[in-house]
Design a protein around this motif. Structure first.
Motif, short mmCIF file in Angstrom:
data_model
loop_
_atom_site.label_atom_id
_atom_site.label_comp_id
_atom_site.label_asym_id
_atom_site.label_seq_id
_atom_site.Cartn_x
_atom_site.Cartn_y
_atom_site.Cartn_z
N ALA A 135 0.83 -1.21 0.00
CA ALA A 135 0.00 0.00 0.00
C ALA A 135 0.86 1.25 0.00
CB ALA A 135 -0.93 -0.01 1.22
N SER A 136 1.99 1.21 0.69
CA SER A 136 2.89 2.36 0.71
C SER A 136 3.55 2.60 -0.64
CB SER A 136 3.98 2.15 1.76
OG SER A 136 3.43 2.11 3.05
N MET A 137 3.86 1.53 -1.35
CA MET A 137 4.51 1.65 -2.65
C MET A 137 3.55 2.08 -3.75
SD MET A 137 6.87 -1.79 -2.55
CE MET A 137 7.39 -1.61 -4.25
N PHE A 138 2.28 1.75 -3.59
CA PHE A 138 1.30 1.94 -4.66
C PHE A 138 1.21 3.38 -5.20
CE2 PHE A 138 -2.83 2.70 -6.50
CZ PHE A 138 -3.03 1.61 -7.32
N PRO A 139 1.06 4.41 -4.35
CA PRO A 139 0.91 5.75 -4.89
C PRO A 139 2.09 6.21 -5.75
CG PRO A 139 0.23 5.72 -2.60
CD PRO A 139 0.88 4.40 -2.88
N ALA A 140 3.30 6.01 -5.28
CA ALA A 140 4.47 6.46 -6.04
C ALA A 140 4.62 5.69 -7.35
CB ALA A 140 5.73 6.31 -5.19
#
Length: 156
Positions: free
Chosen positions: A24-29
């Protein structure tokens, strides 16, 4: 029996919640980068990594249900169900689950749809990064509460 329940609870947290927080942390970037480099709408290559991250979040969110199930069993075995640190942890876990189910996963789906259409995803991914940050912060607080257990009388 308590040691077995606690072991399963901790292993489930590591195996299920860890991948959700990372993906989830990697998804936006990754989605912003894919949106910026997307050659054309529907470019399957630029969408494949964000799709995989979203799939990881969805699958491990379901698997993550094991964590509170064994957490309750462990707490019952330790006779700490009424302890304030545990009640706060339960409430924060519920809030984190709601954020994941109501904001993060649908936000990821919307961003994937926009990415697939070649639309700009920057506003959606900024909002998604905020929701994910709150989700991760809640899990960090719950983890600390599980370790420190303020006011606990179990001797640990």
């Amino acid at each position: 029996m308590t040691k077995l329940l606690l072991s399963i609870h901790v292993l489930a947290a590591i195996i299920a919640i860890g991948p959700v927080t990372v993906a989830a942390s990697m998804f936006p970037a990754i989605t912003r980068r894919a949106s910026a480099s997307s050659a054309s709408p529907g470019d399957r290559h630029s969408v494949s990594v964000p799709q995989s991250l979203h799939r990881i979040c969805r699958i491990y969110a379901v698997v993550g249900v094991v964590v509170p199930v064994f957490g309750f069993a462990t707490a019952n075995s330790l006779h700490v169900l009424g302890d304030p640190w545990l009640i706060v942890s339960i409430v924060l876990t519920l809030i984190a689950a709601v954020i994941l189910a109501a904001l993060v996963l649908p936000g990821q789906s919307a961003a994937l749809t926009a990415l697939d259409k070649g639309s700009d995803t920057s506003a959606a991914t900024r909002r998604l990064a905020m929701y994910t940050g709150v989700f991760n912060l809640l899990w960090a607080v719950v983890t600390v509460l599980m370790i420190v257990r303020p006011g606990s009388t179990t001797g640990a």
